[in-house]
Design a protein around this motif. Structure first.
Motif: not given
Length: 420
Positions: A71-78, A99-101, A127-131, A163-167
Motif C-alpha cells: 500500500g501507498r499514500a500519495y500527498v499532492f500539494h495545492g 507488506s502485506p498491510e 497489519y500483523g495477520a489483520n490485527v 480485528g482489522q483495526l483502522s478500517l
C-alpha cells in the motif's frame, strides 16, 4: 475511480463555483490523477487537508494494493492553480507501507497536535495477520515528510488477530478540552461483532506505539455479525461545543444494520472503558440494506448544528437510499431511518443493484453557506461506470432532485468515495 484500467486507479478533482459544479462527466474533471502502473487501487480513498499550512488544501490519495499489498499514500500539494499533478508518481510525498498491510486503508486528517498544520492518519487493516494498525504523520511547513510507514510519528495497533483495526478512522474533540481525540474501528473483531476504540489527546502529542486495549479504550462492542465500527462520522449535532460521534454497524446480508449516536461532553471523557453512553440507536430492520455503509456529517441548512447523513446501498430492489437526521439542540431520538428529516431513494436515478448511497459526502460546492449533499452510486451501468449526484443545500435542507449528476469513466466504480 479505483478500478480504472484494471485497478490502476484514478482520482478526479472538480472545482466548485458560484453555480456549483457544472461538469457532468468524470472525463472532463478539472484534474485527473492516474495511479502508478499495476493493480494499485489508486483512488480507493481520498482526504483533503492543509498539511503544510500555506492556506491551500492538499490532497492525500490511497493505493491500498500497491506492490504486494504494501500500500501507498500519495500527498499532492495545492496552490494558486490547484493541484497540477496528473500522475501518482509526481506526488509531493509518497509514503509506502510494509507488506502485506494494505497501508492507506483508509485515510483521514486533522490537526492532531494543535500546531496549525493538518496531520495525516493512515490505516493498515492487514497489519500483523489483520490485527490492523493506524499510522499518524504530523504535518509541518514542508508538509508530511515521512516516506515510509515506519517513519510515522505515532502508531496505534489492534489487540487481536483479524480485528482489522483502522478500517474506519475519525477525529474530534469529544471532551471539549481543545485536544484532538482519535476513534478507530475494528469491525471484524470478536468474530465480526466489531469494536470501536477511543484514544484521547492531551497537551502531550501522541508518540511511539499505543496498543488499544479492550478494557481501557473501547467505546462499544457490537452484537453478533454487527461489524460495529465499520463507519464513523463526527460533528456537533446539538451545538454545545463538544464533538459528537455516530458509529455504524453495517451488518451482513442476513443481519440488520444499525447506527449508534454518542454525544460528547465538555470536561468528561465518556467514550472509553466500554461504557460509552448511547443516546440513540437507529436500526434498519430490513435485512441486507447495509445502513451506515457510509456516514458523514455537515451543516446542510446553515443553522450552526451538524446534520447526520447515512447511506444504505442495499435492499430488496437494491436501489439504495440516503437519510438525513437534522441537528438540533434537542438530542436525537430517532430509532429508524423513517424518522429522518430528509430521505431520498435511488429510485428513478439508478437501476436495481447500482448501489445509490454507497458513498455520501457533504461540502459547500457553490459557496452559498449551505452544505451540499453528494451521493455516489458506484455500480451504475454500463460496466460499473458509476455516478455522483449532487443535491444543493438550503435553509430547509437538501434539494429533492439532483442539481448536478456526474457520470464516471467506464469500469471505474466512480463515486465509491469522496474527499473533502
Amino acid at each position: 475511480g479505483f478500478r480504472y484500467n484494471s485497478y490502476q486507479g484514478r482520482s478526479y478533482i472538480f472545482y466548485g463555483g458560484s453555480l456549483g459544479i457544472g461538469i457532468t462527466s468524470a472525463a472532463s474533471a478539472n484534474r485527473i490523477i492516474t495511479g502508478e502502473t499495476g493493480t494499485t487501487r489508486f483512488g480507493r480513498g481520498n482526504t483533503l487537508c492543509d498539511f503544510n499550512g500555506d492556506g491551500y488544501a492538499d490532497l492525500a490519495v490511497s493505493a491500498t494494493a500497491f506492490g504486494t499489498d504494501q500500500g501507498r499514500a500519495y500527498v499532492f500539494h495545492g496552490g494558486t492553480t490547484g493541484i497540477t499533478a496528473t500522475d501518482a508518481a509526481s506526488a509531493n510525498r509518497i509514503i509506502t507501507g510494509t507488506s502485506p498491510e494494505n497501508f492507506s486503508s483508509p485515510l483521514n486528517c486533522g490537526d492532531v497536535n494543535n500546531d496549525g498544520y493538518a496531520d495525516l492518519l493512515a490505516g493498515a487493516i492487514g497489519y500483523g495477520a489483520n490485527v490492523g494498525r493506524a499510522y499518524l504523520f504530523y504535518g509541518s511547513s514542508s508538509g508530511i515528510t515521512a516516506t515510509t510507514a515506519g517513519g510515522a510519528n505515532a502508531t496505534f495497533t489492534g489487540e487481536a488477530a483479524n480485528g482489522q483495526l483502522s478500517l474506519a478512522i475519525t477525529l474530534g474533540d469529544y471532551d471539549g478540552d481543545s485536544h484532538t481525540d482519535i476513534v478507530l474501528g475494528a469491525p471484524a473483531a470478536v468474530t465480526n461483532s466489531g469494536r470501536a476504540y477511543a484514544v484521547y489527546g492531551s497537551a502531550t502529542p501522541f508518540s511511539g506505539n499505543t496498543t488499544v486495549v479492550h478494557t481501557a479504550n473501547t467505546i462499544i462492542q457490537g452484537g453478533t455479525n454487527d461489524n460495529m465500527g465499520g463507519a464513523f462520522a463526527t460533528g456537533d449535532f446539538n451545538g454545545d461545543g463538544a464533538t459528537d460521534l455516530a458509529m455504524g454497524g453495517y451488518g451482513t446480508a442476513s443481519i440488520q444494520s444499525r447506527m449508534h449516536v454518542f454525544y460528547g461532553s465538555i470536561g468528561v471523557q465518556n467514550l472509553k472503558n466500554n461504557s460509552g453512553p448511547i443516546q440513540t440507536t437507529v436500526t434498519e430492520t430490513n435485512i441486507g440494506y447495509f445502513l451506515t455503509t457510509s456516514i458523514v456529517s455537515g451543516d446542510l441548512n446553515a443553522d450552526g448544528k451538524d446534520e447526520l447523513c447515512v447511506g444504505a446501498h442495499g435492499g430488496t430492489l437494491a436501489n439504495g437510499y440516503v437519510a438525513v437526521f437534522f441537528g438540533s439542540s434537542s438530542l436525537l431520538t430517532a430509532t429508524a431511518p423513517s424518522h429522518a428529516g430528509y430521505s431520498r431513494s435511488g429510485s428513478g436515478l439508478v437501476a436495481a443493484g447500482e448501489q445509490f448511497g454507497r458513498a455520501v459526502g457533504i461540502i459547500d460546492v457553490n459557496g452559498d453557506g449551505y452544505g451540499d449533499l453528494l451521493v455516489g452510486a458506484n455500480l451504475v451501468a454500463p460496466s460499473n461506470t458509476g455516478k455522483v449526484f449532487i443535491f444543493h443545500g438550503s435553509a430547509s435542507g437538501p434539494a429533492a432532485t439532483p442539481n448536478t449528476t456526474i457520470t464516471g469513466d467506464s469500469g471505474t466504480e466512480f463515486g465509491i468515495s469522496f474527499g473533502r
